[in-house]
Design an enzyme around this catalytic site. Structure first.
Site, PDB file in Angstrom:
ATOM      1  N   CYS A   1     -95.713 -18.472   1.192  1.00  0.00           N
ATOM      2  CA  CYS A   1     -96.647 -17.787   2.464  1.00  0.00           C
ATOM      3  C   CYS A   1     -97.266 -19.101   3.015  1.00  0.00           C
ATOM      4  O   CYS A   1     -96.427 -19.555   4.098  1.00  0.00           O
ATOM      5  CB  CYS A   1     -97.752 -17.328   1.593  1.00  0.00           C
ATOM      6  SG  CYS A   1     -98.677 -16.144   2.773  1.00  0.00           S
TER       7      CYS A   1
ATOM      8  N   HIS B   1     -94.908 -12.988  -0.616  1.00  0.00           N
ATOM      9  CA  HIS B   1     -95.122 -13.472  -1.783  1.00  0.00           C
ATOM     10  C   HIS B   1     -94.297 -12.826  -3.309  1.00  0.00           C
ATOM     11  O   HIS B   1     -94.279 -12.021  -3.725  1.00  0.00           O
ATOM     12  CB  HIS B   1     -96.752 -13.025  -2.391  1.00  0.00           C
ATOM     13  CG  HIS B   1     -97.606 -13.817  -1.822  1.00  0.00           C
ATOM     14  ND1 HIS B   1     -98.114 -14.918  -1.885  1.00  0.00           N
ATOM     15  CD2 HIS B   1     -98.189 -13.492  -0.390  1.00  0.00           C
ATOM     16  CE1 HIS B   1     -99.063 -15.109  -1.177  1.00  0.00           C
ATOM     17  NE2 HIS B   1     -99.346 -14.259  -0.166  1.00  0.00           N
TER      18      HIS B   1
ATOM     19  N   GLU C   1     -93.962 -13.720  -6.091  1.00  0.00           N
ATOM     20  CA  GLU C   1     -94.671 -13.603  -7.406  1.00  0.00           C
ATOM     21  C   GLU C   1     -95.399 -12.277  -7.415  1.00  0.00           C
ATOM     22  O   GLU C   1     -95.925 -11.957  -8.426  1.00  0.00           O
ATOM     23  CB  GLU C   1     -95.645 -14.740  -7.649  1.00  0.00           C
ATOM     24  CG  GLU C   1     -97.106 -14.708  -6.831  1.00  0.00           C
ATOM     25  CD  GLU C   1     -96.897 -15.039  -5.530  1.00  0.00           C
ATOM     26  OE1 GLU C   1     -95.723 -15.492  -4.816  1.00  0.00           O
ATOM     27  OE2 GLU C   1     -98.117 -15.508  -4.891  1.00  0.00           O
TER      28      GLU C   1
END
Lengths: 252, 201
Positions: free
Chosen positions: B79, B181, B183
């Site tokens: 990001c 992202h 994650e």
């Protein structure tokens, strides 16, 4: 292409997910982490948790739930309920949430939107609004869990929230909440005309077509619902396939 | 051991959690002496470019990262962390970046809603080990108002489209960036992180 988002909402009280109708008649549903994981596995795009715990001491129990959700779920999630200060934002974000939603406290202290956006970025500041139609056919902002009418115009407030730095608006229609008669299309259309940030439609989901209407007629970016998912009335994957067949972009 | 660079800019716990879920160990640290002993580094981050670069500077991490990259070690920016890898950004001014990837960071100028927030699909530009097992069209989760304009198309592995086509996954040598992202990107994000861990450990 960017997809529309399906967001199950989990109201958490005393460490359990509960569901009420029109802000009343609360029923116990499930363990929050277990339910969150299930929704994530079933294809939910995001999750929202509202802490409806009344007492301050129990806030720590809730923070612990936020941490556990962050460990077990790898989709974005938002935390709301009782958020008042920039420090509340900080605690929740550190516990692992991606966004924080603020409601009543932003009405009494709008600066908190700007302060939180400056400190943590607009992307994690969700302005949540409870709105109800008045006799004139416009919408009033209600605070304190829907108990108090502020007489502030909901669409104007959403616009102001955007200017103050909110990254997203979650609009909960109190007229339609819990009655499963469809999202409030009139309200969504009014928001679509004035906002450039994403809008989450909330309140009123009863059928799969209601979701299609929120996206196609209300031009919402995301749709949030609770009981239709909690009680397996609408399986998330089936809903997303149904929406994709109507040419609504979905993550499948 | 994976080092997650702590420069007080955004949520690092989720990257740590995602790595733990894959069965790998990571350490969150602002300390060069801890980071230098890691097998690979991750530079996460959300927020403004100006704050990100200032935070790296304040912690005297820029010279350390320059050296890390010069020695061909692995670095993954996520990001804002990816945007910092480029030459410069036009976010509320003009700011110099780390300069590991040629290109600039620009704001979305579009009729579409900004921030670009939500799940969007990946468009393949070229093959790379970092995208093993990932098909074109898979979805990942984005939240950003600025995007990279690359100088070399060969640095781009995946693009995404939002009004215009912009880089979603970039790689130049052992410097890798992801605009979304991983994650928070469910199974697809998990595969991308797994690829990075397998490549670097």
């Amino acid at each position: 292409m960017l997809t529309k988002r399906i967001i199950p909402c989990l109201d958490v009280r005393d460490g359990r997910v509960v569901k009420g109708t029109k802000f009343k008649d609360i029923k116990d549903v499930d363990d929050p982490v277990r339910l969150a994981k299930r929704y994530s596995d079933e294809g939910a795009d995001e999750l929202v948790f509202y802490d409806i715990t009344a007492s301050y001491e129990e806030r720590d129990i809730f923070l612990n739930i936020v941490e556990r959700v962050a460990q077990h779920v790898n989709i974005p999630f938002t935390i709301g309920g009782g958020i008042r200060t920039v420090d509340d934002f900080r605690k929740i974000l550190l516990a692992g949430a991606d966004k924080v939603s603020i409601n009543s406290a932003a009405v009494t202290n709008p600066d908190v939107i700007t302060d939180a956006a400056k400190r943590f970025g607009s992307q994690c500041v969700v302005l949540s609004i409870d709105a109800k139609e008045n006799a004139a056919g416009t919408f009033d902002v209600f605070i304190k869990g829907g108990r108090e009418n502020t007489s502030i115009d909901a669409v104007e407030w959403a616009k102001r929230g955007q200017e103050l730095g909110a990254g997203e608006i979650c609009m909960n229609s109190m007229d339609t909440d819990g009655v499963k008669d469809g999202f409030n299309i009139k309200l969504l259309k009014a928001l679509d005309e004035v906002l450039t940030i994403p809008v989450i439609a909330s309140g009123g989901a009863g059928t799969m077509q209601h979701f299609a209407d929120a996206f196609l007629r209300g031009n919402a970016d995301a749709a949030l619902a609770a009981s239709v998912f909690h009680y397996d009335e609408i399986p998330i994957m089936q809903l997303k396939r149904f929406l994709q067949e109507q040419n609504i972009e979905m993550r499948l | 051991m994976i080092g997650i660079i702590d420069y007080d800019i955004g949520n690092l716990a989720n990257v740590h959690n995602a790595i733990a879920a894959l069965g790998y160990q990571s350490i969150i640290s602002p300390d060069k002496d801890v980071l230098k002993n890691c097998d690979a580094l991750i530079l996460p981050g959300v927020g403004a470019f100006e704050d990100g670069i200032a935070a790296l500077k304040n912690r005297e991490l820029i010279a350390f990262l320059d050296d890390w990259v010069k020695k061909d070690n692995f670095l993954l920016g996520i990001c804002l962390g990816m945007q910092l890898l480029f030459d410069k950004s036009y976010e509320n001014g003009v700011w110099s970046g780390l300069g590991y990837l040629p290109g600039d960071i620009m704001r979305f100028e579009t009729e579409l809603k900004v921030p670009h927030m939500g799940w969007n699909s990946l468009i393949k530009n070229r093959d790379d080990r970092i995208i093993d097992d990932i098909q074109e069209g898979e979805y990942v989760y984005f939240v950003h108002s600025y995007y990279a304009v690359e100088k070399n198309a060969t640095d781009v592995v995946f693009y995404t489209e939002y009004g215009i086509r912009f880089p979603a996954v970039v790689r130049r040598g052992n410097v890798i960036g992801m605009q979304f992202h991983p994650e928070k990107s469910a199974a697809t994000g998990k595969k991308l992180l797994k690829n990075y861990l397998e490549m670097t450990i």
